[in-house]
Design a protein around this motif. Structure first.
Motif, mmCIF file in Angstrom:
data_model
loop_
_atom_site.group_PDB
_atom_site.id
_atom_site.type_symbol
_atom_site.label_atom_id
_atom_site.label_comp_id
_atom_site.label_asym_id
_atom_site.label_seq_id
_atom_site.Cartn_x
_atom_site.Cartn_y
_atom_site.Cartn_z
ATOM 1 N N PHE A 282 52.224 27.725 29.758
ATOM 2 C CA PHE A 282 50.887 28.192 29.382
ATOM 3 C C PHE A 282 49.943 28.210 30.577
ATOM 4 O O PHE A 282 49.132 29.112 30.723
ATOM 5 N N TYR A 283 50.115 27.204 31.441
ATOM 6 C CA TYR A 283 49.298 27.168 32.651
ATOM 7 C C TYR A 283 49.562 28.408 33.502
ATOM 8 O O TYR A 283 48.658 29.076 33.970
ATOM 9 N N TRP A 284 50.841 28.728 33.647
ATOM 10 C CA TRP A 284 51.240 29.889 34.440
ATOM 11 C C TRP A 284 50.671 31.177 33.831
ATOM 12 O O TRP A 284 50.108 32.018 34.517
ATOM 13 N N LEU A 285 50.797 31.266 32.511
ATOM 14 C CA LEU A 285 50.320 32.458 31.817
ATOM 15 C C LEU A 285 48.822 32.636 32.030
ATOM 16 O O LEU A 285 48.326 33.727 32.339
ATOM 17 N N MET A 286 48.098 31.521 31.887
ATOM 18 C CA MET A 286 46.644 31.549 32.038
ATOM 19 C C MET A 286 46.269 32.015 33.439
ATOM 20 O O MET A 286 45.387 32.827 33.640
ATOM 21 N N ARG A 287 46.963 31.478 34.429
ATOM 22 C CA ARG A 287 46.684 31.798 35.826
ATOM 23 C C ARG A 287 46.916 33.268 36.114
ATOM 24 O O ARG A 287 46.096 33.928 36.747
ATOM 25 N N VAL A 288 48.053 33.755 35.644
ATOM 26 C CA VAL A 288 48.398 35.156 35.895
ATOM 27 C C VAL A 288 47.327 36.053 35.292
ATOM 28 O O VAL A 288 46.845 36.991 35.925
ATOM 29 N N ARG A 289 46.943 35.738 34.057
ATOM 30 C CA ARG A 289 45.935 36.562 33.383
ATOM 31 C C ARG A 289 44.616 36.525 34.125
ATOM 32 O O ARG A 289 43.956 37.532 34.310
ATOM 33 N N LYS A 290 44.235 35.313 34.550
ATOM 34 C CA LYS A 290 42.953 35.143 35.232
ATOM 35 C C LYS A 290 42.946 35.926 36.541
ATOM 36 O O LYS A 290 41.980 36.611 36.866
ATOM 37 N N GLU A 291 44.052 35.826 37.263
ATOM 38 C CA GLU A 291 44.136 36.520 38.546
ATOM 39 C C GLU A 291 44.060 38.024 38.357
ATOM 40 O O GLU A 291 43.396 38.722 39.120
ATOM 41 N N LYS A 292 44.732 38.495 37.317
ATOM 42 C CA LYS A 292 44.737 39.921 37.035
ATOM 43 C C LYS A 292 43.319 40.395 36.727
ATOM 44 O O LYS A 292 42.866 41.420 37.226
ATOM 45 N N ARG A 293 42.622 39.586 35.907
ATOM 46 C CA ARG A 293 41.262 39.947 35.528
ATOM 47 C C ARG A 293 40.358 39.949 36.764
ATOM 48 O O ARG A 293 39.548 40.845 36.955
ATOM 49 N N LEU A 294 40.540 38.939 37.619
ATOM 50 C CA LEU A 294 39.727 38.821 38.827
ATOM 51 C C LEU A 294 39.927 40.044 39.714
ATOM 52 O O LEU A 294 38.975 40.624 40.235
ATOM 53 N N ARG A 295 41.190 40.451 39.853
ATOM 54 C CA ARG A 295 41.487 41.612 40.700
ATOM 55 C C ARG A 295 40.835 42.863 40.144
ATOM 56 O O ARG A 295 40.262 43.663 40.862
#
Lengths: 305, 406
Positions: A282-295
């Motif tokens: 879940f941590y990984w999923l959250m990070r990936v999503r956050k990074e994608k949104r940030l980009r």
């Protein structure tokens, strides 16, 4: 698009040559590629095969570790019925939670002192002292703690060895890790946002809680998790400072394994592996999503939308 | 192509026309002094000094800033301009001296109690807050009512044209938008003085030029007194009413943009603002009929119409801006067609730097001195203009020269 087309056009005469070189390179890289796959497989097997076999054997119906006695979940029921084990889990959780919380407070304060106090004369010495528990052998830390507690209880009658002493010992070790994590985040934090806050009328205390703290919160959270994990599975220091009534999970597991392999432990390990992988996922999923949104946000901002 | 070619003017004509257009009459007005004496003094800095160990970052500075003015501190990095600004904001404590705002001593007041707000070079927007929350932050510290805060935030967003972005976080904004938010945030509390630290430092060149005028418009519409720090002279000249040139913690010259450019008080200012030709010279005579100066770099005398009011025989520098030198291939003549006897030099074009709008000529005089002069590229093909290795005549009007003593 236009630009890429132009680039293609420019490099077009060279493509033949390029293809040749890349083809020959592919050929020469075939063997190493195979080797890479083999080594990767061996490495992964080395890491995960024991865990997989442990999980499989936790569903073993037989009490013998080496004999498959059919699928069963009875060890899970037995685990939950085992009072000593359950007490140890609870003790460990309480100690880890308290140790992580305390070390976050101490570690953050230490990091603030190290980074924020300008021309602090003993900075490097202080940094060395606060991070020393990270590199000191656990046996030495544990032994020195034990000596300290024994002397103290002889002198002032406090502390009695038990959860409190384990907690204090864990805080000394884990605070070092929290300090390192928070310090590096504080160092890269733009100091001018704190100045801006003061400039806008917030005093130093308000600035810390409304501006600095939210900015370093991710580091504090990861520091807390790190401290929790370290405290959760520490065995050496804990064994030194634990009292008769305070058995942590690693201590119970270790002593029961010494008495002989027990399928109950497999069940416990399986549960822990399951929880940890779930959290990590879940941590990984959250990070990936956050990074994608940030980009995406940055891209939009660049386009001026 | 044909039409373009047909536009090429005839050599001699263009050269002559060019010179005629540039030669100005001697009817000059005295330089406008921009000191707003009729305004009320707002910020008074008295004998302010800041020392870091043995280094004096700001050395005994005195300054009065008037209500409603835009004042720029201009200097290269390390000249103490930022330290001075930070002392005004309260982030640095002066070693000695005092700062008065509205007659009240502000010297030891902490930053969160000063009616002064700053826009930081990095903008220092709070990353975990939206645009709206960023602007409201300062107002919340004043314990204003919620309705009032909302009204003020809305007004500020409107002022900087950022209404649509109220709920964005800083990382979702472009550089120019972030600057607007930072400006709105620092104006929201209606400070007595707005401090700008390198306001355009984080923007690219094109955006910078556009934002300069917009920022001045916003600041003027609010009517706030503004002190800015910059190392960019163009920025200081276009935005500020008065500019202070700083070097090594001291003010070298304070004045309006035109004053510091046209009337520098020393060689440092002359060389710092724009480019300049400096001639090391000796004052021969000077009285009410005019002055005669001889430079070792020039074969001919420099003759001025004014009395420079200095002792004869004194060592002086004559400063001459490149754009005020005429460059011709024929012997220079005055308005009456008579050949010049002074205020000219003969040299060879050593280099030409084509800048697009102007060309910079590097002319080597017989003495070896390189003189810089510029010509606007009025004509697309530069026909008839001097080129490499041409012998050229440089001349100037007497009133273009500025005599400096140090």
């Amino acid at each position: 698009m236009a630009e890429s087309k132009i680039k293609e056009g420019v490099t077009a005469p060279d493509t033949n040559e390029l293809n040749l070189t890349s083809a020959s390179r592919k050929k020469s890289f075939n063997l190493p590629k195979l080797l890479r796959v083999v080594f990767l497989t061996i490495g992964l097997l080395f890491l995960y095969a024991p865990i997989v076999s442990l999980i499989i054997y936790s569903f073993n119906g037989s009490k013998m570790m080496t004999v498959w006695g059919g699928f069963s979940v009875k060890w899970y029921f037995e685990l939950f019925a085992d009072k000593q084990m359950m007490d140890a889990v609870l003790t460990s959780l309480i100690i880890s939670f308290c140790a992580a919380s305390m070390s976050v407070i101490i570690g953050t304060l230490a990091a603030l002192v190290l980074v924020r106090i300008s021309n602090f004369k003993g900075e490097s010495l202080f940094a060395l002292f606060i991070t020393a528990p990270m590199v000191l052998p656990e046996v030495i830390v544990g032994l020195s703690m034990l000596l300290l507690f024994v002397t103290l209880s002889q002198l002032i009658g406090w502390p009695q060895r038990g959860m409190v002493t384990i907690w204090i010992a864990m805080v000394t070790v884990t605070a070092a890790y929290v300090t390192v994590v928070v310090r590096s985040r504080l160092k890269e934090l733009d100091y001018s946002i704190e100045e801006a806050s003061q400039d806008l009328g917030a005093g130093p205390v308000k600035t810390f809680f409304f501006i600095t703290l939210p900015s370093i919160l991710p580091a504090i959270v990861s520091g807390w998790l790190l401290a929790f994990t370290l405290a959760m599975d520490d065995l050496v220091i804990t064994s030194f400072v634990a009292g008769p009534g305070s058995q942590t999970l690693p201590m119970v597991v270790f002593s029961s394994v010494r008495r002989g392999l027990n399928p109950e432990i497999n069940a416990l390990a399986t549960i822990i592996v399951f929880i940890v992988s779930l959290c990590t996922f879940f941590y990984w999923l959250m990070r990936v999503r956050k990074e994608k949104r940030l980009r995406q946000d940055m891209k939009l901002a660049m386009q001026g939308k | 192509m044909v039409t373009e070619n047909s536009k090429v003017p005839d050599n001699t004509k263009s050269n002559g026309a060019n010179v005629e257009k540039r030669r100005v009459s001697t009817d000059i007005k005295p330089p406008v002094k921009n000191t707003p004496k009729d305004r009320k003094p707002l910020l008074v800095i008295k004998d302010l000094t800041k020392a870091y160990d043995a280094n004096l970052a700001v050395n005994n500075v005195n300054l009065t800033i008037y209500e409603g003015e835009i004042f720029a501190l201009l200097g290269s990095s390390g000249c103490g301009k930022s330290t001075l600004l930070r002392m005004l904001a309260g982030f640095e404590t002066p070693t000695s001296g005092a700062i008065y705002l509205d007659g009240q001593d502000m010297t030891n007041v902490p930053p969160y109690k000063r009616p002064v707000n700053m826009m930081f070079q990095s903008y220092a927007l709070f990353p975990h807050m939206t645009v709206e929350q960023n602007i409201a932050f300062g107002l919340k510290q004043d314990k204003l009512r919620k309705a009032e805060i909302n009204a003020r935030v809305e007004k500020m967003l409107k002022l900087v044209h950022m209404e649509e972005y109220a709920h964005r976080k800083p990382h979702q904004l472009s550089g120019g938008q972030r600057q607007r938010v930072a400006l709105a945030r620092s104006l929201a509390k209606q400070p007595r003085v707005l401090l700008l630290d390198e306001p355009m430092g984080a923007l690219d060149k094109k955006l910078r030029e556009q934002m300069r005028l917009e920022l001045v418009d916003i600041v003027e519409s609010v009517g706030v007194t503004c002190v800015m720090v910059t190392h960019d002279q163009e920025e200081a000249m276009t935005m500020a009413e008065r500019v202070a040139i700083m070097d090594r913690g001291e003010f070298i010259q304070i004045g309006g943009p035109r004053e510091i450019y046209e009337n520098p008080n020393c060689c440092f200012t002359a060389e710092f603002i724009g480019s300049v030709n400096l001639f090391e010279s000796t004052l021969i005579t000077s009285d009410h009929t005019g002055s005669i100066i001889r430079s070792k770099d020039l074969e001919n005398e420099i003759r001025l119409d004014i009395d420079v009011d200095l002792a004869d025989g004194m060592e002086v520098f004559v400063a001459l801006r490149p754009e005020k030198i005429y460059i011709e291939r024929t012997f220079p003549v005055d308005e009456n067609g008579k050949e010049l006897t002074a205020n000219y030099a003969i040299g060879v074009v050593e280099n030409i730097a084509y800048m697009g709008d102007i060309s910079i000529y590097y002319v080597r005089l017989k003495s070896g001195k390189i003189v810089i002069t510029t010509l606007p590229n009025v004509d697309r093909f530069n026909v008839g203009l001097p080129t490499w290795d041409d012998q050229v005549y440089l001349s100037w009007d007497p009133e273009s020269c500025v005599t400096l003593t140090f």
